[in-house]
Design a protein around this motif. Structure first.
Motif, PDB file in Angstrom:
ATOM      1  N   UNK A   1      42.790  40.705  36.219  1.00  0.00           N
ATOM      2  CA  UNK A   1      43.340  41.345  35.018  1.00  0.00           C
ATOM      3  C   UNK A   1      44.155  42.569  35.416  1.00  0.00           C
ATOM      4  N   UNK A   2      45.360  42.701  34.837  1.00  0.00           N
ATOM      5  CA  UNK A   2      46.284  43.775  35.215  1.00  0.00           C
ATOM      6  C   UNK A   2      46.446  44.817  34.117  1.00  0.00           C
ATOM      7  N   UNK A   3      45.529  44.869  33.156  1.00  0.00           N
ATOM      8  CA  UNK A   3      45.670  45.813  32.049  1.00  0.00           C
ATOM      9  C   UNK A   3      45.779  47.248  32.552  1.00  0.00           C
ATOM     10  N   UNK A   4      45.009  47.587  33.587  1.00  0.00           N
ATOM     11  CA  UNK A   4      45.086  48.908  34.204  1.00  0.00           C
ATOM     12  C   UNK A   4      45.618  48.731  35.618  1.00  0.00           C
ATOM     13  N   UNK A   5      46.913  48.997  35.860  1.00  0.00           N
ATOM     14  CA  UNK A   5      47.488  48.741  37.189  1.00  0.00           C
ATOM     15  C   UNK A   5      46.849  49.569  38.290  1.00  0.00           C
ATOM     16  N   UNK A   6      46.280  50.711  37.941  1.00  0.00           N
ATOM     17  CA  UNK A   6      45.622  51.535  38.954  1.00  0.00           C
ATOM     18  C   UNK A   6      44.285  50.956  39.358  1.00  0.00           C
ATOM     19  N   UNK A   7      43.787  50.027  38.545  1.00  0.00           N
ATOM     20  CA  UNK A   7      42.477  49.464  38.837  1.00  0.00           C
ATOM     21  C   UNK A   7      42.421  48.003  38.392  1.00  0.00           C
ATOM     22  N   UNK A   8      43.126  47.104  39.116  1.00  0.00           N
ATOM     23  CA  UNK A   8      43.042  45.680  38.787  1.00  0.00           C
ATOM     24  C   UNK A   8      41.597  45.207  38.846  1.00  0.00           C
ATOM     25  N   UNK A   9      41.256  44.214  38.023  1.00  0.00           N
ATOM     26  CA  UNK A   9      39.861  43.803  37.908  1.00  0.00           C
ATOM     27  C   UNK A   9      39.757  42.293  37.944  1.00  0.00           C
ATOM     28  N   UNK A  10      38.848  41.765  38.776  1.00  0.00           N
ATOM     29  CA  UNK A  10      38.576  40.334  38.811  1.00  0.00           C
ATOM     30  C   UNK A  10      37.796  39.939  37.567  1.00  0.00           C
ATOM     31  N   UNK A  11      38.290  38.944  36.831  1.00  0.00           N
ATOM     32  CA  UNK A  11      37.634  38.539  35.588  1.00  0.00           C
ATOM     33  C   UNK A  11      37.175  37.085  35.632  1.00  0.00           C
ATOM     34  N   UNK A  12      37.451  36.395  36.726  1.00  0.00           N
ATOM     35  CA  UNK A  12      37.006  35.012  36.821  1.00  0.00           C
ATOM     36  C   UNK A  12      37.256  34.443  38.199  1.00  0.00           C
ATOM     37  N   UNK A  13      36.383  33.554  38.678  1.00  0.00           N
ATOM     38  CA  UNK A  13      36.549  32.894  39.968  1.00  0.00           C
ATOM     39  C   UNK A  13      36.137  31.431  39.838  1.00  0.00           C
ATOM     40  N   UNK A  14      36.827  30.568  40.551  1.00  0.00           N
ATOM     41  CA  UNK A  14      36.477  29.155  40.638  1.00  0.00           C
ATOM     42  C   UNK A  14      36.640  28.726  42.090  1.00  0.00           C
ATOM     43  N   UNK A  15      35.707  27.946  42.604  1.00  0.00           N
ATOM     44  CA  UNK A  15      35.791  27.499  43.993  1.00  0.00           C
ATOM     45  C   UNK A  15      36.729  26.309  44.127  1.00  0.00           C
ATOM     46  N   UNK A  16      37.339  26.204  45.300  1.00  0.00           N
ATOM     47  CA  UNK A  16      38.238  25.108  45.647  1.00  0.00           C
ATOM     48  C   UNK A  16      37.747  24.540  46.974  1.00  0.00           C
TER      49      UNK A  16
END
Length: 622
Positions: free
Chosen positions: A168-183
């Motif tokens: 998530x890029x809502x706060x560019x100073x602090x990007x945040x992982x909001x989801x992961x899926x394995x490949x």
């Protein structure tokens, strides 16, 4: 204060489309927007135009918006927020960086984020990044921990798998992982078509969640809501190739892909060495907009498909160039074959044309470029070290015809058609001292297919290399499947070529790496300044304003701005650190120059630790 604007040059054709300027028609559609381009590309105009050069739709995929909801797009290591002129870039060292490039002669680091695994490429959609990373899943299925900023990445672990991370890029100073899926396995390539992400990965038989045998997997994800992607479908292809009969490649099961809005072609090695046809192309029907896959035709071709560029769909016909023995002998074992298939449906492709190229001697196929009703093939012989360019007329799919040839030293790694001119990125270790470097750019006249001519060549880069593999795997910014993202031609005649000194690439110490500037016209080439860049340079963007003209270079460790108003005396204007340089050792089994979908056949990086992909060039659909 005037604002800067990033801009882009098409790596395939001559038409450019404004994305980053105020009021541009594509504002709001992000970097997945593409523009219609013409098959007739002109020579460079006298003045430049302002475009961005980050995260564009695949320059080797069809870029015409035939269906507004089924647009084909390709990932990159850089993405651009065209409204704010912010640059997002990922480093092999495991970092995502957000850089403000809106002001002339300035760069500001807004924030960093530590990613899991080794970043591969990414997409930007609706305020989020979808980052693909290898080594993101541990042997036990747990997520790999992000590396501390001062840690050194380690070589790949055979038992790990890959990861899709939504940031998530809502706060560019602090990007945040909001989801992961394995490949499963290691990522080979990907496309987004409409709202579906298609990922091709390869399994080595030992990785987490993988099958017991080496194979390729195509997985689809719904990314309509990019912050919460969902897996939809999966198809598996096992390989008949074995190490016993594939001696010049480390990973015979790997595949390469090309995509249209209706079909995904998955090419690779499909048979044992004793078979008449060693190559296979699996056709997947991807017309379902929700991401469900249907296995269509299976095509057998003479030689292995070692990169996307050997396949091309144009005007209802699939065209293929391959060579038997390419994985066993650097010069191949038979002359290259050209095959054409009429597409009746994804389940039915009928061979309608065939020819075998006639060579002066047995030589290995090195690169291919399709351009509408034409094709170009490069071969190379390891003893004489000569490189013929062959021209092919495809105007009648039932009768592909070899038209002309041109003999020259060294060999061409990647070809870009520009109307009746070709621009090639190549290498020649025999001419380094006299010519000025082991890498080169060449300009060809192909107005008459029966009489191709070399108009100009300029050399640059490393002054010495012990093997072609050092140049293709260490000096070239990308493997042949991805080199079009680094080797860029701009509308005002400027060419930018990021490259690494082999010493820098293999150890991150010493050497001189950077971005070479070259100018081209219809008549010739002119070598301009080399822009020194720390680390391993991988991309070069253009940024123009009312007060300056700049090139923005991106490496694993830095983003650097250069004032290029004088292209012979450039001036660095800004620099930010985004990560760390990551060594790129040559694969120990890379006896041949390269890397294909099956390993170090034609030169490249793969994961950055071993041989990569492919053979180079195409235009209609790749």
């Amino acid at each position: 204060m005037s604002l800067s604007r990033f801009f882009q040059a098409s790596a395939v054709l001559g038409t450019l489309v404004t994305i980053g300027s105020a009021g541009a028609a594509l504002t709001g559609c992000g970097l997945l927007c593409t523009s219609s381009v013409s098959d007739e590309a002109a020579a460079p105009s006298s003045g430049g135009r302002d475009f961005q050069n980050a995260g564009a739709a695949a320059p080797n995929e069809p870029s015409t918006r035939t269906d507004a909801t089924r647009l084909v797009a390709e990932a990159d290591i850089v993405q651009l927020d065209a409204e704010r002129n912010w640059l997002y870039t990922i480093s092999r060292s495991g970092t995502l960086a957000v850089v403000d490039g809106s002001q002339p002669s300035a760069l500001t680091l807004l924030g960093k984020f530590a990613l899991r695994g080794e970043p591969f490429e990414m997409y930007r959609r609706e305020g989020a990044l979808l980052v693909l990373a290898n080594q993101g899943v541990r042997f036990d299925g747990g997520l790999a921990d992000p590396l501390p900023e001062d840690a050194t990445p380690t070589p790949p672990v055979a038992t790990s798998s890959s990861l899709l991370q939504a940031i998530d890029l809502a706060d560019p100073a602090s990007p945040k992982a909001v989801g992961t899926l394995s490949i499963p396995g290691e990522i080979a390539d990907s496309r987004i078509v409409g709202d579906v992400l298609y990922v091709a990965s390869w399994e080595n038989g030992a990785c987490y969640g993988c099958g017991p045998k080496a194979r390729t997997v195509v997985t689809t994800f719904d990314v309509a809501s990019p912050s919460s992607p969902k897996q939809i479908d999966q198809i598996v292809f096992e390989s008949a190739a074995t190490y016993a009969n594939v001696t010049t490649t480390t990973t015979p099961w790997k595949r390469s892909i090309i995509a249209t809005k209706d079909r995904l072609y998955v090419g690779g090695i499909g048979a044992e060495a004793t078979s008449t046809n060693e190559g296979v192309i699996e056709v997947l029907d991807i017309s379902d907009p929700t991401g469900h896959l249907v296995h269509g035709a299976t095509l057998a071709v003479a030689g292995p498909i070692l990169s996307r560029w050997q396949m091309d769909e144009y005007d209802g016909v699939l065209r293929v160039v391959s060579q038997r023995g390419a994985t066993r002998n650097p010069n191949g074992e038979q002359y290259p074959d050209v095959d054409t298939f009429r597409i009746e449906s994804s389940a039915s492709l009928v061979r309608v044309g065939h020819t075998t190229l006639q060579l002066p001697r047995q030589e290995g196929l090195k690169s291919v470029r399709f351009d509408g009703k034409r094709a170009y093939a490069i071969t190379f012989e390891t003893v004489t070290r000569r490189d013929p360019l062959f021209t092919i007329d495809l105007s009648d799919p039932a009768k592909p015809t070899q038209k002309g040839d041109l003999d020259m030293p060294g060999w061409v790694f990647h070809i870009v058609p520009r109307g009746d001119r070709l621009i090639g990125l190549g290498l020649d270790r025999e001419q380094t001292t006299a010519s000025g470097g082991a890498l080169n750019v060449s300009l060809f006249d192909v107005a008459d297919l029966s009489r191709p001519a070399l108009l100009s060549r300029v050399a640059f880069g490393p002054q010495w290399a012990s093997s072609d593999a050092e140049l293709t795997q260490l000096s070239m910014a990308e493997d042949q499947d991805r080199i079009q993202k680094a080797f860029r031609l701009f509308d005002d005649g400027l060419i930018t070529i990021p490259f690494s000194d082999p010493a820098t690439a293999s150890s991150c110490r010493g050497g001189q790496s950077g971005v070479q500037l070259v100018e081209w016209t219809r008549e010739g080439l002119t070598k301009r300044a080399m822009l020194p860049v720390d680390g391993n340079p991988r991309r070069a963007l253009r940024r123009d304003s009312s007060s300056t003209r700049e090139v923005i270079a991106v490496s694993d460790s830095h983003v650097v701005a250069f004032d290029i108003r004088s292209r012979d005396a450039v001036v660095p204007t800004a620099k930010v650190e985004i990560g760390r340089c990551v060594p790129r050792p040559v694969s120990p089994q890379s006896s041949m120059p390269g890397g294909g979908g099956g390993g170090p056949w034609m030169g490249g990086e793969g994961s950055g630790w071993e041989g990569g992909e492919g053979i180079g060039g195409s235009s209609s659909c790749r």
